[in-house]
Design an enzyme around this catalytic site. Structure first.
Site, mmCIF file in Angstrom:
data_model
loop_
_atom_site.group_PDB
_atom_site.id
_atom_site.type_symbol
_atom_site.label_atom_id
_atom_site.label_comp_id
_atom_site.label_asym_id
_atom_site.label_seq_id
_atom_site.Cartn_x
_atom_site.Cartn_y
_atom_site.Cartn_z
ATOM 1 N N ARG A 26 0.807 -1.225 0.000
ATOM 2 C CA ARG A 26 0.000 0.000 0.000
ATOM 3 C C ARG A 26 0.839 1.274 0.000
ATOM 4 O O ARG A 26 0.313 2.375 -0.163
ATOM 5 C CB ARG A 26 -0.980 -0.007 1.173
ATOM 6 C CG ARG A 26 -2.224 -0.839 0.838
ATOM 7 C CD ARG A 26 -3.009 -1.220 2.072
ATOM 8 N NE ARG A 26 -3.442 -0.049 2.818
ATOM 9 C CZ ARG A 26 -3.848 -0.086 4.076
ATOM 10 N NH1 ARG A 26 -3.881 -1.228 4.732
ATOM 11 N NH2 ARG A 26 -4.215 1.010 4.688
ATOM 12 N N ASN A 371 36.161 38.532 6.469
ATOM 13 C CA ASN A 371 34.906 39.053 5.944
ATOM 14 C C ASN A 371 34.794 38.665 4.471
ATOM 15 O O ASN A 371 35.664 38.980 3.679
ATOM 16 C CB ASN A 371 34.886 40.585 6.088
ATOM 17 C CG ASN A 371 33.514 41.148 5.780
ATOM 18 O OD1 ASN A 371 32.861 40.744 4.815
ATOM 19 N ND2 ASN A 371 33.061 42.091 6.583
#
Ligand code: UD1
Ligand code: CA
Length: 457
Positions: A26, A371
């Site tokens: 199923r 950065n």
């Protein structure tokens, strides 16, 4: 999660038999039912983990024929587990007897679990074992069913379980009973084979029912017992709708545990966790965040909305998102910042480093306080191999730069915006890799004049 089994079971050996031979038709799936996942782990994996936490000292999985995939998953989760194949599907007792060899070892306790019933808690398996130490031969696990249709019914007297009657074999009076069998059982190890060997198949389904061992044990003069859990916990899965319901219940459980341990989930119903997600105290998770497997977030970090994390570690005080994607091997350092539309894979970001916007970092290491400008990316892949990018402490990578790996940018170095960097940049240097700008005074005004003249004609 650690759990202390009830004192009575502490020193007892325990064999867990996990039935995983389900057909699962199923599910309408190319893969076996028990390998479908709930909270990032297969149903089978959940059950194997729960029985282990409940103190199983040995585990076996009973699988269907030609199910190498189920065998492999079993070994991945529990390398020591033994695997037995049930060739014909002749019922739950027959399935358990496929592991006859293991039952012959007569460990103190035997627990039977269904691999398609993944929400059973480790505590419940431990609770189920406890009466065995007191001499009970069989312990059943019941629940009050909203709709008992299809389930076995518990025939009880006080705290004794007299028999379990399968729905198809039950009388009208028995069908009115709502205390049903969750399927799991605990059996005294020295009796398990004796009881199972007596099970016959003369019933409505022509199957060997595991449930018959209750009445068999009583006929032999043994004591039986039962425990009761909420229906949710023994929710079995046969189709995708039931799978989704299980996912929902598991998510509720995980979210609640996270909140109770000091995590803020602003909108818990929108956050999806994995079975192994680890969130530290005072972590804040904004709405619509998905945690794949293997994520750890340390104390006080914030995960902003719409982020997707998998196989990643976020250190204390860091901030990630909104709209961030952390892939396996991303390690975000303390107080580091990962902003919107940033993807990070197999990369360490040092303490206080910032990657604020529109960046891809793969196979890189970024030093503390570096950065990374908007739109910068590592070019880590040439179509065949992957290469590393090293970015030193305090380095500054200008916006829209491409770092072509393998390459390293030194401590405190700068990379000019828009550069394509193919050679290493030493400490404190400036790396530039772009066309030089030229300026033509008055060009725009002249262009407009010429263009207008052309348009009039
Ligand atoms: C079983 C119980 C029933 C209980 C219900 C709870 C029996 C006889 N009945 O019924 O009392 O209320 O679970 O959900 O135990 N399996 C095998 N091999 C087999 C048959 C089953 O491995 O030959 C496995 C299945 O994959 C599944 C589990 O055993 O994981 C239960 O089997 P299933 O056929 O679903 O039993 P139910 O009829 O639901
Ligand atoms: Ca079933």
């Amino acid at each position: 999660m650690t759990l202390t089994p009830p004192p009575a079971t502490l020193s007892r050996t325990c064999l867990a038999v996990v039935l995983a031979a389900g057909e699962g038709t199923r599910m309408r799936s190319g893969k076996p039912k028990v390998l479908h996942q709930v909270a990032g782990r297969s149903m089978l994996g959940h059950v194997l983990a729960a029985v282990t936490t409940a103190g199983a000292t040995a585990a076996v999985a009973v699988i269907g024929p030609d199910r190498d995939d189920v065998a492999k998953e079993t070994r991945t989760i529990l390398p020591g587990a033994r695997i037995y194949v049930q060739r014909d599907r002749l019922g739950t007792a027959h399935a358990v007897l496929s592991a006859r060899e293991a039952l012959e070892e007569r460990l103190d306790d035997v627990i039977i679990a269904f691999a398609d019933t993944p929400l059973v808690k480790a505590e419940t398996f431990a609770t189920l074992r406890a009466p065995l130490a007191g001499g009970a031969a069989v312990v059943g696990l019941g629940f009050e069913a909203r709709d008992p249709t299809g389930y076995g019914r518990f025939i009880t007297s006080g705290d004794e379980l007299l028999a379990i009657r399968e729905h198809k074999d039950a009388s009208a009076a028995e069908r009115a009973i709502t205390l049903c069998n969750g399927g799991l059982m605990a059996i005294r190890g020295d009796l398990a084979l004796t009881l199972l060997n007596k099970v016959g198949n003369r019933n409505a389904q022509g199957e060997y029912y595991l449930t018959d061992i209750v009445a068999i044990a009583r006929d032999l003069g043994h004591r039986t017992a039962f425990a009761v859990v909420p229906e949710q916990e023994v929710h079995g899965i046969n189709d995708r709708a039931q799978l989704a319901a299980a996912e929902g219940m598991m998510q509720d459980r995980l979210r609640r545990a996270a909140m109770m341990s000091g995590v803020t989930l602003v909108a818990p119903e929108t956050v999806f966790l994995s079975h192994d997600t680890r969130l530290g105290r005072d972590v804040v998770v904004e709405p619509h965040v998905v945690f794949g497997p293997g994520v750890t977030v340390e104390e006080g970090a914030v995960v902003h909305g719409f982020s997707h994390l998998e196989g990643a570690r976020i250190a204390a005080g860091a901030s990630v998102g909104p709209f961030a994607r952390l892939r396996p091997g991303a390690s975000i350092g303390p107080r580091a910042k990962v902003g919107n539309f940033v993807e990070i894979k197999n990369t360490e970001l040092g303490a206080g480093a910032k990657v604020s916007h529109l960046t891809y970092l793969g196979d890189a290491s970024v030093g503390p306080e570096a950065n990374i400008g908007a739109g910068a990316i590592t070019c880590n892949y040439d179509g065949f191999n992957k290469y590393r990018t090293e970015i030193g402490e305090g380095a500054f990578i200008g916006s829209n730069s491409s770092l072509v790996a393998p390459v390293s940018i030194g401590r405190g170095a700068y990379v000019g915006s828009g550069s394509v960097i193919t050679e290493n940049v030493p400490d404190d240097a400036l790396g530039l890799g772009r066309g030089r700008q030229s300026v033509k005074e008055g060009w725009a005004a002249g262009f407009r004049e010429r263009a207008k003249a052309v348009k009039k004609k």
